[in-house]
Design a protein around this motif. Structure first.
Motif, PDB file in Angstrom:
ATOM      1  N   LEU A 193     -24.814 -11.447 -20.668  1.00  0.00           N
ATOM      2  CA  LEU A 193     -24.609 -11.210 -22.093  1.00  0.00           C
ATOM      3  C   LEU A 193     -23.360 -10.386 -22.375  1.00  0.00           C
ATOM      4  O   LEU A 193     -22.876 -10.367 -23.513  1.00  0.00           O
ATOM      5  CB  LEU A 193     -25.832 -10.491 -22.683  1.00  0.00           C
ATOM      6  N   SER A 194     -22.847  -9.707 -21.355  1.00  0.00           N
ATOM      7  CA  SER A 194     -21.697  -8.826 -21.556  1.00  0.00           C
ATOM      8  C   SER A 194     -20.372  -9.508 -21.239  1.00  0.00           C
ATOM      9  O   SER A 194     -19.363  -8.820 -21.025  1.00  0.00           O
ATOM     10  CB  SER A 194     -21.843  -7.567 -20.689  1.00  0.00           C
ATOM     11  N   LYS A 195     -20.353 -10.823 -21.211  1.00  0.00           N
ATOM     12  CA  LYS A 195     -19.112 -11.539 -20.886  1.00  0.00           C
ATOM     13  C   LYS A 195     -17.942 -11.178 -21.800  1.00  0.00           C
ATOM     14  O   LYS A 195     -16.811 -11.053 -21.326  1.00  0.00           O
ATOM     15  CB  LYS A 195     -19.363 -13.045 -20.925  1.00  0.00           C
ATOM     16  N   PRO A 196     -18.149 -10.995 -23.124  1.00  0.00           N
ATOM     17  CA  PRO A 196     -17.000 -10.603 -23.965  1.00  0.00           C
ATOM     18  C   PRO A 196     -16.387  -9.268 -23.549  1.00  0.00           C
ATOM     19  O   PRO A 196     -15.163  -9.115 -23.551  1.00  0.00           O
ATOM     20  CB  PRO A 196     -17.610 -10.523 -25.374  1.00  0.00           C
ATOM     21  N   ILE A 197     -17.227  -8.286 -23.172  1.00  0.00           N
ATOM     22  CA  ILE A 197     -16.705  -6.987 -22.755  1.00  0.00           C
ATOM     23  C   ILE A 197     -16.036  -7.104 -21.385  1.00  0.00           C
ATOM     24  O   ILE A 197     -15.017  -6.452 -21.122  1.00  0.00           O
ATOM     25  CB  ILE A 197     -17.825  -5.934 -22.717  1.00  0.00           C
ATOM     26  N   ILE A 198     -16.605  -7.915 -20.518  1.00  0.00           N
ATOM     27  CA  ILE A 198     -15.980  -8.138 -19.203  1.00  0.00           C
ATOM     28  C   ILE A 198     -14.590  -8.748 -19.390  1.00  0.00           C
ATOM     29  O   ILE A 198     -13.627  -8.325 -18.743  1.00  0.00           O
ATOM     30  CB  ILE A 198     -16.857  -9.054 -18.334  1.00  0.00           C
ATOM     31  N   ALA A 199     -14.500  -9.734 -20.284  1.00  0.00           N
ATOM     32  CA  ALA A 199     -13.204 -10.361 -20.541  1.00  0.00           C
ATOM     33  C   ALA A 199     -12.215  -9.359 -21.119  1.00  0.00           C
ATOM     34  O   ALA A 199     -11.033  -9.348 -20.753  1.00  0.00           O
ATOM     35  CB  ALA A 199     -13.378 -11.536 -21.497  1.00  0.00           C
ATOM     36  N   THR A 200     -12.679  -8.499 -22.016  1.00  0.00           N
ATOM     37  CA  THR A 200     -11.811  -7.467 -22.594  1.00  0.00           C
ATOM     38  C   THR A 200     -11.301  -6.525 -21.524  1.00  0.00           C
ATOM     39  O   THR A 200     -10.112  -6.184 -21.474  1.00  0.00           O
ATOM     40  CB  THR A 200     -12.586  -6.666 -23.662  1.00  0.00           C
ATOM     41  N   THR A 201     -12.193  -6.092 -20.629  1.00  0.00           N
ATOM     42  CA  THR A 201     -11.806  -5.191 -19.543  1.00  0.00           C
ATOM     43  C   THR A 201     -10.803  -5.856 -18.614  1.00  0.00           C
ATOM     44  O   THR A 201      -9.814  -5.238 -18.210  1.00  0.00           O
ATOM     45  CB  THR A 201     -13.055  -4.760 -18.746  1.00  0.00           C
ATOM     46  N   VAL A 202     -11.055  -7.108 -18.273  1.00  0.00           N
ATOM     47  CA  VAL A 202     -10.152  -7.838 -17.368  1.00  0.00           C
ATOM     48  C   VAL A 202      -8.758  -7.956 -17.979  1.00  0.00           C
ATOM     49  O   VAL A 202      -7.744  -7.704 -17.310  1.00  0.00           O
ATOM     50  CB  VAL A 202     -10.728  -9.227 -17.054  1.00  0.00           C
ATOM     51  N   ILE A 203      -8.691  -8.318 -19.258  1.00  0.00           N
ATOM     52  CA  ILE A 203      -7.393  -8.509 -19.905  1.00  0.00           C
ATOM     53  C   ILE A 203      -6.611  -7.202 -19.974  1.00  0.00           C
ATOM     54  O   ILE A 203      -5.440  -7.127 -19.581  1.00  0.00           O
ATOM     55  CB  ILE A 203      -7.583  -9.091 -21.321  1.00  0.00           C
ATOM     56  N   MET A 204      -7.265  -6.154 -20.479  1.00  0.00           N
ATOM     57  CA  MET A 204      -6.563  -4.878 -20.665  1.00  0.00           C
ATOM     58  C   MET A 204      -6.161  -4.257 -19.342  1.00  0.00           C
ATOM     59  O   MET A 204      -5.040  -3.751 -19.191  1.00  0.00           O
ATOM     60  CB  MET A 204      -7.449  -3.925 -21.470  1.00  0.00           C
ATOM     61  N   GLN A 205      -7.054  -4.300 -18.346  1.00  0.00           N
ATOM     62  CA  GLN A 205      -6.731  -3.722 -17.047  1.00  0.00           C
ATOM     63  C   GLN A 205      -5.648  -4.547 -16.348  1.00  0.00           C
ATOM     64  O   GLN A 205      -4.798  -3.989 -15.642  1.00  0.00           O
ATOM     65  CB  GLN A 205      -7.983  -3.641 -16.172  1.00  0.00           C
ATOM     66  N   PHE A 206      -5.677  -5.848 -16.531  1.00  0.00           N
ATOM     67  CA  PHE A 206      -4.629  -6.699 -15.950  1.00  0.00           C
ATOM     68  C   PHE A 206      -3.263  -6.303 -16.498  1.00  0.00           C
ATOM     69  O   PHE A 206      -2.299  -6.145 -15.738  1.00  0.00           O
ATOM     70  CB  PHE A 206      -4.917  -8.167 -16.265  1.00  0.00           C
ATOM     71  N   ILE A 207      -3.174  -6.139 -17.809  1.00  0.00           N
ATOM     72  CA  ILE A 207      -1.897  -5.785 -18.426  1.00  0.00           C
ATOM     73  C   ILE A 207      -1.432  -4.415 -17.954  1.00  0.00           C
ATOM     74  O   ILE A 207      -0.258  -4.226 -17.601  1.00  0.00           O
ATOM     75  CB  ILE A 207      -2.022  -5.826 -19.965  1.00  0.00           C
TER      76      ILE A 207
END
Length: 279
Positions: A193-207
């Motif tokens: 259920l937390s896929k949106p937050i996981i995606a947010t973390t991945v994007i921001m940490q990647f940048i």
């Protein structure tokens, strides 16, 4: 009717104004792209002029081969992907514990975590350096990854905590009725259920990791072959001269993955931020 026309006129003027400000905002990026196709002499003398007299595509070849950006690119991929995986895993576990488990000292721990957001990363580089050195990982790729993934990463922890805290209690109760334990409920119910937050973390940490300069610089001083793209810009600065057009080409290369990742996942980024706020 007049009110509607005035409303359309105001919206039109607002869009024009925002377009002008948007162009001013992205102009330095556009200028850098075109500057990467100029000669060094033209780079210095052309000022704010965009278009080069002739396209110098060899600047990119020089950056990729002579500037060793092919090696730096691989190093950046290894460091960034590894850091993103470690940070996401640690933050999702910490956020779940703070958001769903009511243990003694929970509020105090959240307060301490939040307080660390105001500590500049440069202040913590010395203890991180000493820890990596004592582990024997100095001037190694695992050492760079460990240094990059260190820290509390409070923003992501708070995002996960807010999201998990907002999920209904009935989800856990239904999982317990099906015979699921604490970890099974987390893995099979809460985590998907937390896929949106996981995606947010991945994007921001990647940048952040991809563009990181200070940490890779400190931990690769004695091993230039371990440099990432951001640190690799130094290869264009000589003792008496600087290859400006080559540096612009290298900067353009380093920005491509960041732009592609953000464009591909911006939908999930917006969903993650809005979902955590609602939670």
């Amino acid at each position: 009717m007049m009110i509607r026309k005035k409303g359309h006129l105001a919206n039109g003027l607002l869009h024009i104004l925002l377009t002008v400000f948007g162009f001013i905002w992205i102009y330095p990026f556009i200028w850098m792209i075109f500057s990467s196709l100029k000669t060094n002499q033209e780079y210095i003398t052309s000022g704010l002029k965009l278009f080069p007299e002739s396209m110098q595509w060899m600047n990119y070849v020089r950056a990729w081969k002579v500037g060793h950006f092919s090696d730096y690119f691989i190093n950046s991929v290894i460091v960034t992907v590894s850091t993103v995986v470690i940070v996401t895993l640690l933050c999702v576990l910490t956020g779940y514990a703070l958001g769903r488990v009511n243990f003694p000292g929970r509020k105090l721990l959240i307060f301490i975590f939040s307080a660390t957001m105001f500590i500049p990363k440069g202040y913590t580089i010395i203890p991180v350096y000493l820890i990596v050195k004592q582990l024997g990982l100095l001037n190694t790729m695992p050492g760079v990854i460990l240094a990059e993934s260190s820290g509390a990463h409070v923003l992501f922890i708070l995002l996960f905590m807010a999201y998990f805290h907002g999920l209904p209690k009935e989800l856990e109760e239904s999982g317990e009725m099906d015979g699921g334990g604490f970890f099974r409920i987390f893995w099979q119910i809460m985590l998907p259920l937390s896929k949106p937050i996981i995606a947010t973390t991945v994007i921001m940490q990647f940048i952040w990791t991809w563009n990181s300069f200070f940490v890779p610089l400190v931990f690769t001083l004695n091993k230039p072959e371990l440099r990432t793209l951001a640190v690799g810009m130094f290869s264009f600065a000589g003792e008496h001269t600087i290859d400006w057009s080559g540096m612009a080409a290298g900067a353009s290369i380093s920005l491509v993955p960041v732009i592609l990742v953000f464009i591909a996942f911006q939908k999930y980024f917006i969903e993650g931020i809005s979902g955590s706020v609602k939670g």
